[in-house]
Design an enzyme around this catalytic site. Structure first.
Site, mmCIF file in Angstrom:
data_model
loop_
_atom_site.group_PDB
_atom_site.id
_atom_site.type_symbol
_atom_site.label_atom_id
_atom_site.label_comp_id
_atom_site.label_asym_id
_atom_site.label_seq_id
_atom_site.Cartn_x
_atom_site.Cartn_y
_atom_site.Cartn_z
ATOM 1 N N MET A 27 -106.852 -53.356 -29.435
ATOM 2 C CA MET A 27 -107.352 -51.953 -28.829
ATOM 3 C C MET A 27 -107.597 -51.010 -30.055
ATOM 4 O O MET A 27 -107.548 -49.942 -29.776
ATOM 5 C CB MET A 27 -106.074 -51.583 -27.930
ATOM 6 C CG MET A 27 -106.013 -52.566 -26.682
ATOM 7 S SD MET A 27 -105.383 -51.588 -25.132
ATOM 8 C CE MET A 27 -103.739 -51.126 -25.864
ATOM 9 N N LEU A 30 -106.753 -50.777 -36.135
ATOM 10 C CA LEU A 30 -106.590 -52.036 -36.804
ATOM 11 C C LEU A 30 -105.279 -51.659 -37.925
ATOM 12 O O LEU A 30 -105.462 -51.044 -38.565
ATOM 13 C CB LEU A 30 -107.420 -52.944 -37.155
ATOM 14 C CG LEU A 30 -108.668 -53.002 -36.380
ATOM 15 C CD1 LEU A 30 -109.932 -53.881 -36.774
ATOM 16 C CD2 LEU A 30 -108.157 -53.722 -35.151
ATOM 17 N N HIS A 34 -102.728 -56.939 -37.154
ATOM 18 C CA HIS A 34 -104.430 -57.191 -36.862
ATOM 19 C C HIS A 34 -105.243 -58.077 -37.852
ATOM 20 O O HIS A 34 -105.559 -59.194 -37.671
ATOM 21 C CB HIS A 34 -105.298 -56.140 -36.443
ATOM 22 C CG HIS A 34 -104.806 -55.202 -35.207
ATOM 23 N ND1 HIS A 34 -104.417 -54.080 -35.154
ATOM 24 C CD2 HIS A 34 -104.537 -55.832 -34.069
ATOM 25 C CE1 HIS A 34 -104.023 -53.728 -34.091
ATOM 26 N NE2 HIS A 34 -104.077 -54.741 -33.219
ATOM 27 N N GLN A 58 -104.568 -50.928 -18.335
ATOM 28 C CA GLN A 58 -103.191 -51.637 -18.572
ATOM 29 C C GLN A 58 -102.179 -50.384 -19.040
ATOM 30 O O GLN A 58 -101.135 -50.705 -19.392
ATOM 31 C CB GLN A 58 -103.385 -52.738 -19.729
ATOM 32 C CG GLN A 58 -103.749 -52.106 -21.271
ATOM 33 C CD GLN A 58 -103.815 -53.338 -22.181
ATOM 34 O OE1 GLN A 58 -104.979 -53.795 -22.129
ATOM 35 N NE2 GLN A 58 -103.039 -53.384 -22.999
ATOM 36 N N SER A 181 -100.195 -50.427 -33.449
ATOM 37 C CA SER A 181 -100.738 -49.130 -33.612
ATOM 38 C C SER A 181 -100.231 -47.888 -33.260
ATOM 39 O O SER A 181 -100.752 -46.610 -33.584
ATOM 40 C CB SER A 181 -102.239 -49.383 -32.642
ATOM 41 O OG SER A 181 -102.997 -50.667 -33.082
#
Ligand code: PAF
Length: 259
Positions: A27, A30, A34, A58, A181
């Site tokens: 999403m 980063l 990631h 979500q 994140s």
């Protein structure tokens, strides 16, 4: 790249040339976790696509969705440095009248699923859309979201998706906090408490499956601003989620086996 048709075209062209494609769904915002996924993807396929899409379906709170960190230009550079061929940043993956959902109804029920109604339906649906667009042979996910990995593996099996799911162990900060994140949204004080929460999860898991739930509750008492959402042992793993202010953090660790 933002256009779905362009992404499909690029992927089709690679495949026609006999090249394999790996997808790392994210999403955005980063971080080093990631980067590890992207690097692994580079070892598994000829081409690597990283998707960065904050999937509205979500989220269980509008505010959480709106405040999810966004790092447009920085993400492009990080993805490239990590070895991605394309950072796919679609504007929307839902038509106004979209009416098709993918729902796994067994593994998505407990733990995070019990607290976040519709969350895994949103995840499964968007991951299926990404598989449809990118057509990867392999997709790489972080084990930090263990229940998410389980749901996606089940979806892939049940719906005969021709994609191999690879999971990578949780990447942690120096103090043991799983990289996420969402950590970017913690205040300096919350960040310190987050480190203590991660330590508590590790310590509690050392107490063994039978005692780890009580131990974690004990260890978290009095941590400022922290609210335990749930703690559960499932198949020998301790799973827990907390709120620090408005930020939700999750973690899991294998429980120590009695020798
Ligand atoms: O793990 C995530 O970042 C998201 O749940 C995913 C898999 C990219 C779907 O939006």
């Amino acid at each position: 790249m933002t256009k779905t048709a362009e992404m499909q075209k690029a992927s089709r062209a690679w495949r026609r040339r006999g090249q394999t494609v790996a997808l790392v769904p994210t999403m955005g915002a980063l971080h080093d976790g990631h980067v590890a996924l992207i690097r692994r993807a580079g070892k598994l396929a000829d081409r690597v696509v990283v998707s960065a899409y904050v999937n509205p379906t979500q989220f269980t709170s509008r505010a959480d969705y709106r405040q999810y960190p966004k790092r447009g230009a920085a993400d492009v550079q990080r993805a490239r440095e990590a070895g991605a061929d394309v950072l796919f940043r679609p504007k929307s993956l839902y038509a106004k009248d979209a009416s098709t959902w993918v729902e796994e109804v067994d593994l998505s029920r407990g733990r995070c699923g019990a607290k976040r109604a519709g969350h895994f339906r949103g995840v499964a649906t968007v991951v299926m859309k990404l598989f449809g667009i990118v057509q990867p042979q392999v997709a790489v996910f972080g084990e930090k979201d263990k229940q998410q990995c389980e749901v996606i593996e089940r979806m892939v099996r049940d719906l005969f998706c021709a994609v191999r799911i690879v999971q990578l162990p949780t990447i942690r900060e120096k103090d043991g906090l799983p990289m996420s994140s969402r950590n970017l949204r913690l205040s300096p004080l919350e960040r310190r408490v987050a480190g203590r929460w991660a330590k508590a999860v590790r310590e509690a898991s050392q107490a063994g499956a039978g005692r780890s739930v009580a131990k974690l509750k004990f260890l978290l008492r009095g941590l400022p601003g922290l609210r335990l959402e749930y703690v559960e042992v499932v198949e020998g793993q301790l799973y827990a989620a907390v709120y620090l202010g408005k930020i939700r953090l999750i973690d899991h660790r294998p429980c120590r086996r009695k020798s």
